[in-house]
Design a protein around this motif. Structure first.
Motif, PDB file in Angstrom:
ATOM      1  N   THR A 299       1.026  -1.286  -0.096  1.00 43.62           N
ATOM      2  CA  THR A 299       0.060  -0.001  -0.057  1.00 43.62           C
ATOM      3  C   THR A 299       0.941   1.325   0.066  1.00 43.62           C
ATOM      4  OG1 THR A 299       0.065  -0.044   2.349  1.00 43.62           O
ATOM      5  CG2 THR A 299      -1.845  -1.080   1.301  1.00 43.62           C
ATOM      6  N   ARG A 300       0.327   2.231  -0.506  1.00 43.41           N
ATOM      7  CA  ARG A 300       0.674   3.758  -0.475  1.00 43.41           C
ATOM      8  C   ARG A 300      -0.245   4.560  -0.269  1.00 43.41           C
ATOM      9  NH1 ARG A 300       3.114   5.479  -5.453  1.00 43.41           N
ATOM     10  NH2 ARG A 300       1.113   6.622  -5.724  1.00 43.41           N
ATOM     11  N   GLU A 301      -0.470   5.215   0.738  1.00 43.19           N
ATOM     12  CA  GLU A 301      -1.412   6.311   1.294  1.00 43.19           C
ATOM     13  C   GLU A 301      -0.755   7.573   1.445  1.00 43.19           C
ATOM     14  OE1 GLU A 301      -4.499   4.916   3.875  1.00 43.19           O
ATOM     15  OE2 GLU A 301      -3.916   6.413   5.239  1.00 43.19           O
ATOM     16  N   THR A 302      -1.354   8.731   0.721  1.00 40.14           N
ATOM     17  CA  THR A 302      -0.797   9.837   0.600  1.00 40.14           C
ATOM     18  C   THR A 302      -2.048  10.733   1.183  1.00 40.14           C
ATOM     19  OG1 THR A 302       0.823   9.659  -1.004  1.00 40.14           O
ATOM     20  CG2 THR A 302       0.033  11.978  -0.320  1.00 40.14           C
ATOM     21  N   THR A 303      -1.698  11.130   2.531  1.00 43.69           N
ATOM     22  CA  THR A 303      -2.980  12.239   3.244  1.00 43.69           C
ATOM     23  C   THR A 303      -2.409  13.474   2.733  1.00 43.69           C
ATOM     24  OG1 THR A 303      -3.291  10.710   4.992  1.00 43.69           O
ATOM     25  CG2 THR A 303      -3.882  12.756   5.231  1.00 43.69           C
ATOM     26  N   HIS A 304      -3.252  14.333   2.425  1.00 42.99           N
ATOM     27  CA  HIS A 304      -2.518  15.820   2.172  1.00 42.99           C
ATOM     28  C   HIS A 304      -3.746  16.934   2.625  1.00 42.99           C
ATOM     29  CE1 HIS A 304      -5.306  15.103  -1.417  1.00 42.99           C
ATOM     30  NE2 HIS A 304      -5.454  16.317  -1.505  1.00 42.99           N
ATOM     31  N   ARG A 305      -3.231  17.879   3.245  1.00 44.71           N
ATOM     32  CA  ARG A 305      -4.126  19.156   3.443  1.00 44.71           C
ATOM     33  C   ARG A 305      -3.564  20.372   3.320  1.00 44.71           C
ATOM     34  NH1 ARG A 305      -2.948  16.870   8.808  1.00 44.71           N
ATOM     35  NH2 ARG A 305      -1.748  18.357  10.145  1.00 44.71           N
ATOM     36  N   GLY A 306      -4.148  21.438   3.296  1.00 47.73           N
ATOM     37  CA  GLY A 306      -3.564  22.663   3.025  1.00 47.73           C
ATOM     38  C   GLY A 306      -4.534  23.898   3.179  1.00 47.73           C
ATOM     39  N   ALA A 307      -4.064  25.067   2.954  1.00 45.83           N
ATOM     40  CA  ALA A 307      -4.665  26.364   3.054  1.00 45.83           C
ATOM     41  C   ALA A 307      -4.145  27.380   2.014  1.00 45.83           C
ATOM     42  CB  ALA A 307      -4.493  26.849   4.266  1.00 45.83           C
ATOM     43  N   GLN A 308      -5.178  27.909   1.498  1.00 45.19           N
ATOM     44  CA  GLN A 308      -4.824  29.138   0.659  1.00 45.19           C
ATOM     45  C   GLN A 308      -5.351  30.454   0.943  1.00 45.19           C
ATOM     46  OE1 GLN A 308      -6.209  27.483  -3.327  1.00 45.19           O
ATOM     47  NE2 GLN A 308      -4.279  26.544  -3.746  1.00 45.19           N
ATOM     48  N   GLY A 309      -4.707  31.476   0.874  1.00 50.43           N
ATOM     49  CA  GLY A 309      -5.410  32.692   0.870  1.00 50.43           C
ATOM     50  C   GLY A 309      -4.862  33.746  -0.228  1.00 50.43           C
ATOM     51  N   GLN A 310      -5.740  34.643  -0.659  1.00 51.29           N
ATOM     52  CA  GLN A 310      -5.233  35.586  -1.718  1.00 51.29           C
ATOM     53  C   GLN A 310      -6.137  36.675  -1.676  1.00 51.29           C
ATOM     54  OE1 GLN A 310      -5.713  33.000  -4.937  1.00 51.29           O
ATOM     55  NE2 GLN A 310      -6.757  34.455  -6.021  1.00 51.29           N
ATOM     56  N   LEU A 311      -5.462  38.048  -1.983  1.00 55.40           N
ATOM     57  CA  LEU A 311      -6.264  39.077  -1.974  1.00 55.40           C
ATOM     58  C   LEU A 311      -5.937  39.941  -3.201  1.00 55.40           C
ATOM     59  CD1 LEU A 311      -7.900  41.490  -0.443  1.00 55.40           C
ATOM     60  CD2 LEU A 311      -5.760  42.290   0.377  1.00 55.40           C
ATOM     61  N   THR A 312      -6.907  40.688  -3.921  1.00 55.98           N
ATOM     62  CA  THR A 312      -6.752  40.977  -5.350  1.00 55.98           C
ATOM     63  C   THR A 312      -7.175  42.479  -4.999  1.00 55.98           C
ATOM     64  OG1 THR A 312      -6.854  38.949  -6.281  1.00 55.98           O
ATOM     65  CG2 THR A 312      -7.094  40.999  -7.733  1.00 55.98           C
ATOM     66  N   LEU A 313      -6.493  43.332  -5.679  1.00 54.66           N
ATOM     67  CA  LEU A 313      -6.746  44.791  -6.092  1.00 54.66           C
ATOM     68  C   LEU A 313      -6.848  44.757  -7.567  1.00 54.66           C
ATOM     69  CD1 LEU A 313      -6.982  47.451  -5.007  1.00 54.66           C
ATOM     70  CD2 LEU A 313      -4.527  48.088  -5.229  1.00 54.66           C
ATOM     71  N   ASP A 314      -8.134  45.161  -8.036  1.00 47.70           N
ATOM     72  CA  ASP A 314      -8.501  45.050  -9.473  1.00 47.70           C
ATOM     73  C   ASP A 314      -8.776  46.466  -9.829  1.00 47.70           C
ATOM     74  OD1 ASP A 314      -9.228  44.719 -11.913  1.00 47.70           O
ATOM     75  OD2 ASP A 314     -10.612  43.071 -11.638  1.00 47.70           O
ATOM     76  N   MET A 315      -7.811  47.327 -10.161  1.00 45.71           N
ATOM     77  CA  MET A 315      -8.053  48.674 -10.595  1.00 45.71           C
ATOM     78  C   MET A 315      -8.423  48.488 -12.396  1.00 45.71           C
ATOM     79  SD  MET A 315      -7.592  50.496  -7.896  1.00 45.71           S
ATOM     80  CE  MET A 315      -7.294  52.181  -8.336  1.00 45.71           C
ATOM     81  N   GLU A 316      -8.689  49.723 -12.777  1.00 45.93           N
ATOM     82  CA  GLU A 316      -9.248  49.615 -14.256  1.00 45.93           C
ATOM     83  C   GLU A 316      -7.679  49.206 -15.125  1.00 45.93           C
ATOM     84  OE1 GLU A 316     -10.853  52.562 -17.665  1.00 45.93           O
ATOM     85  OE2 GLU A 316     -10.757  53.264 -15.575  1.00 45.93           O
ATOM     86  N   ASN A 317      -6.920  49.711 -14.749  1.00 47.69           N
ATOM     87  CA  ASN A 317      -5.495  49.429 -15.360  1.00 47.69           C
ATOM     88  C   ASN A 317      -4.428  48.488 -14.749  1.00 47.69           C
ATOM     89  OD1 ASN A 317      -6.625  50.794 -18.004  1.00 47.69           O
ATOM     90  ND2 ASN A 317      -6.392  52.807 -16.702  1.00 47.69           N
ATOM     91  N   PHE A 318      -4.587  48.405 -13.747  1.00 52.83           N
ATOM     92  CA  PHE A 318      -3.735  47.765 -12.821  1.00 52.83           C
ATOM     93  C   PHE A 318      -4.338  46.741 -11.889  1.00 52.83           C
ATOM     94  CE2 PHE A 318      -1.370  47.733  -8.584  1.00 52.83           C
ATOM     95  CZ  PHE A 318      -0.190  47.315  -9.208  1.00 52.83           C
ATOM     96  N   VAL A 319      -3.786  45.321 -11.840  1.00 54.07           N
ATOM     97  CA  VAL A 319      -4.181  44.306 -10.922  1.00 54.07           C
ATOM     98  C   VAL A 319      -3.241  43.616 -10.339  1.00 54.07           C
ATOM     99  CG1 VAL A 319      -5.662  42.004 -11.000  1.00 54.07           C
ATOM    100  CG2 VAL A 319      -6.152  43.717 -12.749  1.00 54.07           C
ATOM    101  N   ILE A 320      -3.377  43.277  -8.919  1.00 52.24           N
ATOM    102  CA  ILE A 320      -2.140  42.664  -8.279  1.00 52.24           C
ATOM    103  C   ILE A 320      -2.879  41.793  -7.282  1.00 52.24           C
ATOM    104  CG2 ILE A 320      -2.002  44.568  -6.626  1.00 52.24           C
ATOM    105  CD1 ILE A 320       0.805  44.151  -6.524  1.00 52.24           C
ATOM    106  N   THR A 321      -2.431  40.539  -7.303  1.00 52.83           N
ATOM    107  CA  THR A 321      -2.891  39.476  -6.258  1.00 52.83           C
ATOM    108  C   THR A 321      -1.622  38.969  -5.465  1.00 52.83           C
ATOM    109  OG1 THR A 321      -4.487  38.874  -8.109  1.00 52.83           O
ATOM    110  CG2 THR A 321      -3.850  37.017  -6.420  1.00 52.83           C
ATOM    111  N   GLY A 322      -1.909  39.006  -4.285  1.00 53.31           N
ATOM    112  CA  GLY A 322      -0.658  38.495  -3.424  1.00 53.31           C
ATOM    113  C   GLY A 322      -1.377  37.527  -2.381  1.00 53.31           C
ATOM    114  N   GLY A 323      -0.799  36.372  -1.938  1.00 54.70           N
ATOM    115  CA  GLY A 323      -1.353  35.495  -1.156  1.00 54.70           C
ATOM    116  C   GLY A 323      -0.273  34.427  -0.402  1.00 54.70           C
ATOM    117  N   PHE A 324      -0.910  33.272  -0.067  1.00 55.94           N
ATOM    118  CA  PHE A 324       0.195  32.466   0.745  1.00 55.94           C
ATOM    119  C   PHE A 324      -0.488  31.152   0.185  1.00 55.94           C
ATOM    120  CE2 PHE A 324      -3.228  32.990   3.737  1.00 55.94           C
ATOM    121  CZ  PHE A 324      -3.625  31.711   4.027  1.00 55.94           C
ATOM    122  N   ASP A 325       0.284  30.071   0.161  1.00 56.81           N
ATOM    123  CA  ASP A 325      -0.114  28.557   0.020  1.00 56.81           C
ATOM    124  C   ASP A 325       0.615  27.854   1.217  1.00 56.81           C
ATOM    125  OD1 ASP A 325      -1.664  28.885  -2.177  1.00 56.81           O
ATOM    126  OD2 ASP A 325       0.019  28.604  -3.497  1.00 56.81           O
TER     127      ASP A 325
END
Length: 654
Positions: A315-341
């Motif tokens: 047998t091989r058993e892989t248990t995985h878990r995780g979290a993601q978070g991101q924040l996006t600033l969406d201006m008319e001519n400028f978009v930036i996204t930052g976050g973590f995994d």
């Protein structure tokens, strides 16, 4: 020189189409989310993005993601009997046995790591679309995204609630049934499906019964539910599960093992919150997920000192878990996204050398783009920082830490609303596994020992291309060059197997696709749409040996014809071509390197709405002929695929 002449001619042709501009929406306006982790039109993406939509999924005869990607000519496929398929893009592929951490193409489910590289474990039920990045997606998603990223996106309920019931019967006693429903009720949306099927052993094209290739039961659960408690703010839950019991696990047909089998499963649950503020151009997304990838191989004739018995499952058993978070600033001519995994894997294997290793990976990323010249010129870029830690809990070994920084930069220019030029540079990497980095154990008399000085496998890719889309025509042509180095390879010294950064490779090639809606062009009341896409590798060299890379096809292509009367009838005839490649001939027992010939497989699907019963629903039928030309072929030498097979299905929708 010939390739540059070819590229120049095509680019000149596409750019000359400047006078053919339409206001209608085209495929360049398609909204995607994979390339920047935030919604954007394909017009703004500097990467080669391919989208497989609902119409293509319905028109395919594929049962799982591996078969669908093969039909679409995505790249090199390694498909075995017993629900095991790996997929390659640009000379890289998922790990043969599905280990997510050892692959070089990354599989995602709704934007996060799927936890497996075995694409046969992901069925096509309840899938809205598939977005494919050809080329590195490491800045966006981390380790293993070297050759490409495949993002499988599940359906989200929309419109009036619907329910459906469908069943399919076919060759080799194939049986499959599915029930599902989808829709939106006020602020609550949902979609779900459940399917169950079975299949007996199949016959090859030369009418040889390939025993031990069926499965007793295959099940798939999937649901995606959400509630919009404020405008633009939604909480949701996604759950998927794949499970197959007693899937035949034969050896080569020439040495067929009649009783080995495997049980395989993949399950996961996601909890998601997406939000925004009505007065500010801020958008956020948070997710927690967990899942398990499990494989169990059984050999009933395992020999023990006391004689033959029921064997000891591996047998091989892989248990995985995780979290993601991101924040996006969406201006008319400028978009930036930052976050973590953050992801955590626990890998357990047994019984011969019980081992348990843990893999922890926190990461931070930033992605942005700026739109200039009336939004026709778009500059984009980003970077990612990863920290990896492996821990050995059971068995011998040592804990190790590694870090890595990865950048990308790209640009697009719209000549007009229908033609885009793109260029991109990106790095990719794969971190060493716990086995490669920190192992120290004995198995079958051999000593396996990790190398704590290993560096990540790394690549850089430069690419450029042009995409054009009109009311009746979609076409794309791109060139890429990849340099891959620090490949981790095993090395045997004095009965000790260890690992070294040793290999380098150079891969360059062309990617092109074309579809033409003849019905639209001539203003006909139906659709007649020939299509095709091709991947051709000019160079696929191992720099150390100066030989072609093994298991890498020079040419892969998919082409066909889709027809619809727009009144309920449709048909799709698809051909997939897989070219020559160099392989190790394990079947002969000599592991000699030989050339495996190419082959073409044809599949035909036809669908028709039989009747619309008004408020009582509708009834439709679907027929399939797989391997229409009864081609004797195999993706892996010694493992021939089924011969010509027939399927008929009926669907009731209310």
């Amino acid at each position: 020189m010939e390739k540059w002449i070819f590229i120049t001619v095509i680019l000149t042709f596409l750019i000359s189409q400047n006078s053919f501009a339409y206001e209608n929406q085209t495929s360049l306006d398609t909204i995607v989310v994979t390339a920047s982790r935030y919604k954007e039109s394909i017009k703004e993406t500097p990467m080669n993005i391919q989208v497989i939509g609902p119409e293509e999924i319905e028109a395919s005869s594929a049962r799982d993601l591996g078969e669908l990607l093969s039909e679409k000519g995505i790249g090199t496929i390694r498909q075995y009997p017993g629900t095991l398929t790996s997929v390659g893009i640009r000379g890289f592929r998922t790990e043969t046995h599905g280990n997510d951490l050892l692959g070089h193409v990354l599989i995602l489910l709704d934007g996060r790591r799927a936890g497996t590289g075995n694409v046969a474990k992901i069925l096509t039920k309840n899938i809205e679309r598939i977005e494919i990045i050809r080329g590195p997606g490491a800045v966006q998603y981390g380790s293993a995204g070297i050759g490409g990223v495949i993002n499988v996106i599940t359906k989200r309920g929309r419109g009036k609630p619907h329910a459906f019931l469908e069943g399919t019967l076919g060759s080799f006693n194939y049986q499959d049934g599915t029930i599902g429903s989808f829709g939106k009720i006020n602020k609550f949306d949902y979609s779900f499906s459940y399917s169950r099927g079975k299949m007996d052993d199949y016959d090859t094209a030369d009418n040889t019964k390939y025993k031990n290739t069926g499965y007793d039961k295959k099940e798939n659960y999937s649901f995606n539910i959400g509630y919009e408690f404020l405008p633009g703010n939604r909480i949701g839950v996604i759950y998927t599960k794949f499970d197959v019991d007693r899937a035949g696990n034969p050896s080569y047909l020439s040495q067929n093992d009649l009783d080995d089998y495997s049980d395989k499963s993949l399950s996961s649950a996601d909890f998601i919150y997406e939000g925004t503020l009505p007065s500010l151009p801020l958008f956020w997304k948070f997710r927690y997920f967990q899942g398990k990838d499990r494989d169990r191989w059984v050999d009933p004739l395992t020999s023990n000192p006391d004689g033959w018995d029921d064997g000891i499952p591996s047998t091989r058993e892989t248990t995985h878990r995780g979290a993601q978070g991101q924040l996006t600033l969406d201006m008319e001519n400028f978009v930036i996204t930052g976050g973590f995994d953050w992801v955590y894997y626990r890998v357990e294997s047994s019984p011969y050398q019980p081992r348990e290793t843990k893999y922890k990976n926190p990461a931070g990323f930033i992605l942005g783009k700026v739109k200039l010249l009336d939004n026709r010129f778009v500059l984009s870029g980003g970077a990612r920082y990863d920290k990896f830690k492996v821990e050995v809990e059971k068995g011998e070994g040592h804990d190790k830490d590694k870090t890595h920084i990865c950048p990308t930069i790209g640009a697009t220019y719209l000549i007009n609303d229908n033609i885009k030029i793109r260029a991109n540079y990106a790095q990719g990497y794969r971190m060493p596994s716990a086995e490669e980095l920190a192992s120290d154990y004995y198995l079958w008399g051999r000593h396996y020992r990790g190398n704590s000085d290993l560096d990540p496998e790394r690549s850089w890719t430069a690419e450029g291309g042009v995409d054009a889309s009109f009311e009746y025509l979609d076409t794309s042509l791109g060139y890429f060059y990849t340099h891959f180095k620090d490949k981790i390879e095993s090395k045997d010294v004095n009965q000790v197997t260890t690992y070294e950064n040793h290999g380098e490779a150079k891969i360059q090639g062309l990617e092109a696709n074309l579809s033409f809606n003849i019905g639209k062009f001539f203003d006909l009341p139906y659709k007649i749409k020939p299509y095709g896409n091709i991947v051709y590798l000019f160079d696929r060299k191992d720099e150390e040996t100066n030989h072609d890379l093994k298991d890498t096809e020079r040419l892969t292509a998919s082409y066909g014809l889709y027809v619809s009367d727009k009144k309920g009838f449709w048909s799709n005839l698809n051909f997939e071509y897989h070219g020559n490649k160099w392989i190790k001939d394990y079947e002969s027992g000599r592991s000699a390197v030989i050339k495996k010939g190419g082959f073409t497989v044809a599949n035909l699907t036809v669908g028709k709405k039989l009747t619309d019963i008004g408020r009582f629903g509708s009834l439709s039928i679907k027929g399939e002929i797989r391997n229409l030309l009864d081609k004797d072929y195999s993706f892996v030498k010694g493992y021939p695929m089924p011969g010509r097979s027939f399927y008929i299905g009926i669907r009731y929708e209310y």
